[in-house]
Design a protein around this motif. Structure first.
Motif, short mmCIF file in Angstrom:
data_model
loop_
_atom_site.label_atom_id
_atom_site.label_comp_id
_atom_site.label_asym_id
_atom_site.label_seq_id
_atom_site.Cartn_x
_atom_site.Cartn_y
_atom_site.Cartn_z
N ILE A 1 0.83 -1.21 0.00
CA ILE A 1 0.00 0.00 0.00
C ILE A 1 0.87 1.26 0.00
O ILE A 1 0.73 2.13 -0.86
N GLY A 2 1.79 1.35 0.94
CA GLY A 2 2.62 2.54 1.04
C GLY A 2 3.44 2.80 -0.21
O GLY A 2 3.47 3.92 -0.73
N ARG A 3 4.10 1.76 -0.73
CA ARG A 3 4.93 1.94 -1.92
C ARG A 3 4.09 2.30 -3.14
O ARG A 3 4.54 3.04 -4.03
N ALA A 4 2.86 1.79 -3.20
CA ALA A 4 1.99 2.14 -4.32
C ALA A 4 1.66 3.63 -4.29
O ALA A 4 1.65 4.30 -5.33
N LEU A 5 1.40 4.17 -3.10
CA LEU A 5 1.11 5.60 -2.99
C LEU A 5 2.34 6.44 -3.32
O LEU A 5 2.22 7.54 -3.89
N VAL A 6 3.51 5.94 -3.00
CA VAL A 6 4.74 6.63 -3.40
C VAL A 6 4.80 6.72 -4.91
O VAL A 6 5.04 7.79 -5.49
N ALA A 7 4.57 5.61 -5.58
CA ALA A 7 4.62 5.60 -7.04
C ALA A 7 3.57 6.52 -7.64
O ALA A 7 3.83 7.25 -8.60
N LEU A 8 2.38 6.51 -7.06
CA LEU A 8 1.29 7.36 -7.56
C LEU A 8 1.56 8.84 -7.32
O LEU A 8 0.95 9.69 -7.97
N SER A 9 2.47 9.15 -6.43
CA SER A 9 2.84 10.54 -6.15
C SER A 9 3.87 11.08 -7.13
O SER A 9 4.12 12.28 -7.18
N GLY A 10 4.48 10.18 -7.88
CA GLY A 10 5.60 10.57 -8.74
C GLY A 10 5.19 11.04 -10.12
O GLY A 10 4.04 10.93 -10.55
N GLN A 11 6.18 11.53 -10.85
CA GLN A 11 5.95 12.11 -12.17
C GLN A 11 5.55 11.07 -13.22
O GLN A 11 4.91 11.41 -14.22
N ASP A 12 5.94 9.83 -13.03
CA ASP A 12 5.59 8.81 -14.01
C ASP A 12 4.08 8.60 -14.13
O ASP A 12 3.60 8.12 -15.16
N LEU A 13 3.35 8.95 -13.09
CA LEU A 13 1.89 8.78 -13.09
C LEU A 13 1.18 10.12 -12.96
O LEU A 13 0.05 10.20 -12.47
N ALA A 14 1.83 11.18 -13.42
CA ALA A 14 1.32 12.54 -13.24
C ALA A 14 0.09 12.86 -14.08
O ALA A 14 -0.52 13.92 -13.90
N TYR A 15 -0.27 11.97 -15.02
CA TYR A 15 -1.45 12.22 -15.85
C TYR A 15 -2.69 11.51 -15.30
O TYR A 15 -3.75 11.55 -15.91
N LEU A 16 -2.57 10.89 -14.15
CA LEU A 16 -3.67 10.13 -13.54
C LEU A 16 -4.33 10.95 -12.44
O LEU A 16 -3.67 11.35 -11.49
#
Length: 253
Positions: free
Chosen positions: A223-238
């Motif tokens: 859960i925590g690492r997924a939110l880290v990834a979702l906070s990053g630029q790679d997913l900035a269009y979501l």
């Protein structure tokens, strides 16, 4: 690995469970974390764990049902770390039970700690996120909101589904400021889920059979690492979406 160095994250309900896992993951990615909860000793322990790993943490006692506490928490976050980039609206009281069993007081507590607190804290965070060029807000819902059999989950589902609506509205209204808003629907090894499994053993067995990956998620890793990834630029269009972190169980289509 997503790098959150220089970012500031405010996480409610961070004294245990998912909130603590998210705090550890975000601090591990370089973010300074503000960890809040009703019991100061619990968030102080989370802060200790963060600092033990070399991270930065500020523990604050905060009851999300208190508008004053929420405002003071955001002020302390900005004063302590210079800004705000990530908001995690995790804390929530749960009004479980059949409709005849849930009291007005329990339902109101679920509403005040859920959609109302989420609404208040998003509005308080917005100007600070915008001032940094944008940011990410995470709200939490539950697959209970889309169960085919709502028996025993009606009030809980009602407050969680309201949060999904707030997410969609905030994503639409604040996207021009670079603010992304996402709803997370997790299954994780939290104290709440462990209590439910222990007290509903037959239903729990059926529950696990409906998870394709056959397990609930780990607090920090899944859960925590997924939110880290979702906070990053790679997913900035979501933005505006409901993200199920549940091993493939729920269908939010």
């Amino acid at each position: 690995m997503t790098d959150l160095t220089g970012k500031v994250a405010l996480i409610t309900g961070a004294g245990q469970g998912i909130g603590q896992g998210v705090a550890l993951a975000m601090a591990g990615a370089g973010a300074a974390v503000v960890v809040t909860g009703r019991t100061l000793a619990k968030v102080e322990e989370t802060a200790r764990l963060v600092r033990e790993r070399g991270g930065k943490a500020l523990p604050i006692a905060c009851d999300v049902k208190s508008a004053t506490d929420l405002a003071e928490t955001v002020e302390a976050t900005v004063a302590g770390f210079g800004g705000l980039d990530i908001l995690v609206n995790n804390a929530q009281e749960v009004p479980l039970g059949k409709l005849e069993e849930v009291t007005d007081e329990a339902f109101l507590a679920g509403f005040e700690s859920g959609p109302l607190a989420t609404h208040r804290l998003m509005k308080l965070a917005r100007p600070h996120l915008a001032a940094r060029g944008g940011g990410t807000i995470f709200n939490f819902c539950s697959s209970a909101g889309i169960r085919w059999d709502m028996t025993g989950y009606g009030c809980y589902a009602a407050v969680k589904q309201a949060i999904r609506s707030l997410t969609r509205a905030a994503a639409a209204e604040w996207g021009g400021e670079g603010i992304r808003v996402l709803t997370i629907a997790p299954h994780a090894e939290s104290p709440g889920l462990k209590w439910w499994i222990e007290n509903n053993p037959e239903e729990a067995k059926a529950f696990f059979r409906t998870i394709p990956l056959g397990r609930v998620g780990t607090l920090e890793g899944d859960i925590g690492r997924a939110l880290v990834a979702l906070s990053g630029q790679d997913l900035a269009y979501l933005t505006g979406a409901t993200i199920p972190l549940d091993g493939g169980q729920a269908n939010f289509d």
